[in-house]
Design an enzyme around this catalytic site. Structure first.
Site, short mmCIF file in Angstrom:
data_model
loop_
_atom_site.label_atom_id
_atom_site.label_comp_id
_atom_site.label_asym_id
_atom_site.label_seq_id
_atom_site.Cartn_x
_atom_site.Cartn_y
_atom_site.Cartn_z
N TYR A 184 8.22 -1.25 31.42
CA TYR A 184 7.05 -1.54 31.60
C TYR A 184 6.58 -3.03 31.54
O TYR A 184 5.52 -3.44 31.31
CB TYR A 184 6.27 -0.81 30.53
CG TYR A 184 6.43 0.91 30.32
CD1 TYR A 184 6.35 1.64 31.69
CD2 TYR A 184 7.16 1.32 29.51
CE1 TYR A 184 6.55 2.96 31.51
CE2 TYR A 184 7.24 2.71 29.25
CZ TYR A 184 7.01 3.38 30.31
OH TYR A 184 7.23 4.78 30.17
N CYS A 216 24.85 -4.53 28.54
CA CYS A 216 25.61 -5.04 29.83
C CYS A 216 24.56 -5.16 31.12
O CYS A 216 24.74 -4.53 32.14
CB CYS A 216 26.93 -4.62 30.07
SG CYS A 216 28.27 -5.19 29.12
N GLU A 246 -5.69 14.73 22.64
CA GLU A 246 -4.20 14.86 22.12
C GLU A 246 -3.56 13.26 22.17
O GLU A 246 -2.82 13.23 23.10
CB GLU A 246 -3.32 15.61 23.30
CG GLU A 246 -3.98 15.53 24.89
CD GLU A 246 -3.49 16.50 25.54
OE1 GLU A 246 -2.97 17.71 25.13
OE2 GLU A 246 -3.33 16.14 26.75
N PRO A 247 -3.77 12.46 21.22
CA PRO A 247 -3.53 11.35 21.08
C PRO A 247 -1.92 11.19 20.90
O PRO A 247 -1.54 12.19 20.11
CB PRO A 247 -4.06 10.47 20.13
CG PRO A 247 -4.56 11.84 19.28
CD PRO A 247 -4.72 12.90 20.19
N GLY A 253 -4.73 8.63 24.99
CA GLY A 253 -4.68 7.41 25.89
C GLY A 253 -5.05 6.18 25.03
O GLY A 253 -5.08 5.08 25.48
N1 LLP Z 1 -1.69 14.04 27.22
C1 LLP Z 1 -0.87 13.89 28.27
C2 LLP Z 1 -1.13 14.99 29.19
C3 LLP Z 1 -0.13 12.83 28.36
O1 LLP Z 1 0.50 12.79 29.32
C4 LLP Z 1 0.28 11.74 27.39
C5 LLP Z 1 0.98 10.83 27.45
C6 LLP Z 1 -0.66 12.05 26.36
C7 LLP Z 1 -1.45 13.10 26.19
C8 LLP Z 1 -0.48 10.73 25.13
O2 LLP Z 1 -1.13 9.62 25.67
P1 LLP Z 1 -1.12 8.40 24.43
O3 LLP Z 1 -2.08 8.82 23.51
O4 LLP Z 1 0.13 8.33 23.88
O5 LLP Z 1 -1.36 7.24 25.30
N2 LLP Z 1 6.33 6.14 28.13
C9 LLP Z 1 5.13 5.37 28.38
C10 LLP Z 1 3.71 6.23 27.97
C11 LLP Z 1 3.87 7.55 28.76
C12 LLP Z 1 2.56 8.44 28.35
C13 LLP Z 1 2.87 9.75 28.84
N3 LLP Z 1 1.91 10.57 28.83
C14 LLP Z 1 5.05 4.32 27.32
O6 LLP Z 1 5.93 3.90 26.69
O7 LLP Z 1 3.85 3.23 27.52
#
Ligand code: LLP
Length: 476
Positions: free
Chosen positions: A369, A396, A325-326, A283
């Site tokens: 987004y 398009c 889990e980044p 996150g």
């Molecule tokens: N763990 C879980 C269970 C998740 O669902 C996610 C992201 C992560 C870890 C990794 O999160 P991060 O560190 O990348 O923030 N498509 C969207 C982002 C969707 C995130 C989905 N889950 C975008 O382009 O902003």
């Protein structure tokens, strides 16, 4: 890499990266360009020692350019941060949904990270990479399988490999017990995903921790779920998981999360289940514009790790293995996308559109987004910004706008436009809308470029197409 002109947009210059001697001390997620970015003697943007204009000449356009050094630096900062700020065991796993392909998985695993996968396809890709790296036998211990609606065959696949399954709901729990009883002899390693009820300030589509979320068990059910798990020896319970959202700039939500998770650890103990692993999700946000101000990787890790330790002390619980889990903060800032500028439409008094040879199919984030990106004209880095234009994609679709109000030098067809921070959720969310072939990707490092994803061809586009037999017969 320090970007001098980030905050001097008004001075009329493009963003100019400045070399620095202490490159590794910078947190990649706080930079707009990869750490190795510099302007070379041709006044062109260079990343990983490779001139971007030459790369486009060689590999075509659009092109994803991934900087290996930046990706490795982010992996190390996470890994070392946990070593420094957490007294227990820790493991960083890469949320491969950010960008899943053989090369990325191989780099990440060579830095000692594990993987979060959310589908049979991500599992397959990761496994193939591990096998190519001679690590196939370790796959089970490295991979955590997520998902709110895993298919039975996906579960079977994950069980066969020996992955830890992060169970999301009742159906899955019951299916696992059945699969284990009927097919598999050994118990299955599971973690439970819970919805912590923590709000964070990010786009509503990428928030997952609030109670009204499709992911995870509702915390009201925790006692019932824990009791069920403790009564089924087929389930080898190893711990708890929660993920509260993505592109988060505050530290407090993850500190709160640590508190909530540790309280749940205590509840698990009361049901006779010991939490060996605690997964706090991903996150951490990155900079997409100079206005973004996320904490560094080190600051985030420190805050989260210390909060878990403190909560464990308060509840007098032993420290679990801590997992994070980044995705975005590992790979987002390590990549840029290069496009070629094409047509231009000037609407006097209203707006000027400058079109590029890609758009929502290679980067669906702006249309999905309303994400904002920054860009430079990479073949004339020291040129002053003279106009404000809207960068339009070639699809398009009126909404296919990559960047509104980009400050740029006067551009011409053939100029190379580079969009920054496109490593996360760009390639992985790319599509073939309007039957555009997906772009190629290269990884660059110390002056060398390697193709890691071939550009799709027109033949690729019809590879899965089939004509109904009735029509084939007609033509013969
Ligand atoms: N763990 C879980 C269970 C998740 O669902 C996610 C992201 C992560 C870890 C990794 O999160 P991060 O560190 O990348 O923030 N498509 C969207 C982002 C969707 C995130 C989905 N889950 C975008 O382009 O902003």
């Amino acid at each position: 890499m320090i970007l001098t002109d980030l905050r001097t947009q008004n001075s009329g210059r493009q963003y100019l990266p400045q070399p620095t001697t202490e490159r590794t001390s910078q947190s990649p997620n706080q930079e707009l360009l990869p750490l190795t970015a510099r302007v070379n003697s041709r006044d062109c943007l260079e990343i990983g020692g490779c001139d971007l204009i030459t790369l486009v000449e060689q590999y075509g356009s659009p092109l994803y350019i991934l900087d290996e050094f930046t990706l490795r630096t982010a992996c190390r900062q996470y890994r070392e941060g946990f070593k420094q700020y957490y007294s227990g065991e820790s493991q960083v796993i890469y949320a491969s949904k950010a960008w899943s392909c053989l090369a990325v998985c191989s780099i990440v695993v060579s830095e000692g990270l594990g993987f979060d996968v959310v589908s049979g396809g991500e599992l397959y890709t990761t496994l193939q990479a591990l096998e190519k790296m001679g690590l196939g036998e370790k796959a089970g211990e490295k991979i955590y399988f997520h998902g709110n609606n895993k298919a039975v065959d996906e579960l079977e696949y994950a069980i066969a490999i020996g992955c830890t399954i992060i169970v999301d709901n009742w159906l899955e729990l019951e299916t696992l017990v059945k699969l284990c009883t009927m097919v598999h002899k050994n118990s299955i390693k599971i973690m439970l995903r819970l919805t912590p009820g923590i709000e964070c300030h990010t786009h509503e589509y990428i928030r997952t921790g609030h109670l009204d979320s499709k992911f995870g068990f509702d915390p009201n059910q925790i006692e019932k779920v824990l009791a069920y798990v403790s009564q089924h020896e087929q389930l080898d319970f190893i711990g708890l998981h929660a993920h509260i959202g993505s592109q988060i700039f505050e530290r407090q939500p993850h500190q709160d999360l640590a508190g909530v998770l540790v309280e749940w650890m205590k509840k698990a103990g009361e049901c006779g289940l010991s939490v060996r692993e605690l997964n706090i999700g991903g996150g951490l946000g990155i900079c997409y514009t100079e206005a973004d101000d996320p904490p560094s990787i080190e600051e985030w890790v420190k805050a989260a790790a210390q909060a878990v330790e403190k909560a464990c002390q308060i509840h007098q619980l032993p420290l679990p293995k801590l997992i994070a889990e980044p995705g975005r903060s590992l790979i987002g800032s390590a990549c840029v996308t290069a496009y070629t500028i094409g047509s231009r439409k000037e609407i006097p008094g209203i707006r000027t559109y400058v079109a590029i040879d890609g758009g929502m199919s290679d980067n669906p984030r702006p249309i999905t987004y309303q994400s904002v990106y920054r860009t430079v004209v990479a073949n004339r880095m020291s040129a002053s910004c003279e106009e404000i234009v809207t960068i339009a994609g070639k699809h398009c679709e009126s909404g296919d706008i990559l960047i509104k109000d980009a400050r740029l030098p006067q551009t011409q067809p053939g100029d190379i436009l580079v969009v920054m921070a496109t490593g996360a959720y760009n390639y992985s969310m790319a599509s073939n809308y309007n039957r555009l072939p997906r772009p190629a990707a290269v990884v660059v490092n110390e002056g060398e470029a390697n193709l890691i994803l071939e550009r799709e061809t027109y033949e690729d586009l019809i590879r899965s197409d089939r004509l109904p037999t009735r029509l084939t017969n007609l033509s013969s």
